[in-house]
Design a protein around this motif. Structure first.
Motif, PDB file in Angstrom:
ATOM      1  N   HIS A 111      -3.436 -12.650 -58.581  1.00  0.00           N
ATOM      2  CA  HIS A 111      -3.780 -12.530 -60.401  1.00  0.00           C
ATOM      3  C   HIS A 111      -3.573 -11.551 -60.680  1.00  0.00           C
ATOM      4  CE1 HIS A 111      -7.946 -13.932 -60.994  1.00  0.00           C
ATOM      5  NE2 HIS A 111      -7.004 -14.496 -59.931  1.00  0.00           N
ATOM      6  N   ASN A 115      -1.813  -9.688 -63.457  1.00  0.00           N
ATOM      7  CA  ASN A 115      -2.009  -9.400 -64.547  1.00  0.00           C
ATOM      8  C   ASN A 115      -1.512  -7.877 -64.921  1.00  0.00           C
ATOM      9  OD1 ASN A 115      -1.856 -12.292 -64.941  1.00  0.00           O
ATOM     10  ND2 ASN A 115      -4.227 -12.055 -65.001  1.00  0.00           N
ATOM     11  N   SER A 123      -1.310 -19.009 -67.824  1.00  0.00           N
ATOM     12  CA  SER A 123      -2.058 -19.437 -65.837  1.00  0.00           C
ATOM     13  C   SER A 123      -1.056 -19.939 -65.711  1.00  0.00           C
ATOM     14  CB  SER A 123      -3.260 -19.534 -66.408  1.00  0.00           C
ATOM     15  OG  SER A 123      -3.913 -18.185 -66.003  1.00  0.00           O
TER      16      SER A 123
END
Length: 123
Positions: A111, A115, A123
């Motif tokens: 992530h 991200n 999430s």
């Protein structure tokens, strides 16, 4: 859900144009550092798989006779930069979202890279 995220990620990465020019010179100690410098200097994310490959290339040097040498004393910066962009082209255009999702299942840190590309993901 992870496959859907991987699809969004891959679609977004395909839309980012690769740089067409070259930098004057880059000092780099290892592949991971080169990748981070290219990301910063060209102001664009690199593909998750490119980061993972750079990490593996760095690990492959452990135990070699050149392990302690900065990479830029072994390879020209232009050859190294070209290698990264060629690999990046393959990753952006040819990667299966299913393959990405399967890799992410085994990487609790995926992530961090995702991200940067899809910051509004849940999430």
């Amino acid at each position: 859900a992870l496959v859907e995220l991987a699809k969004k990620y891959q679609e977004h990465m395909k839309k980012i144009p690769l740089p067409t020019g070259h930098l004057d010179a880059i000092v780099f100690v290892n592949w991971k550092g080169l990748a981070q410098n290219l990301k910063r200097l060209y102001r664009q994310p690199l593909h998750y798989l490119t980061y993972m490959l750079c990490k593996e290339w760095d690990k492959s040097r452990f135990g070699s006779e050149d392990e302690g040498k900065p990479l830029n004393t072994i390879l020209s910066w232009r050859d190294a930069e070209d290698a990264i962009w060629k690999v990046e082209t393959v990753h952006r255009t040819c990667t299966s979202p299913i393959h990405l999702a399967m890799l992410w299942l085994g990487d609790p840190e995926y992530h961090v890279i995702v991200n940067e590309v899809i910051p509004s993901r849940s999430s």
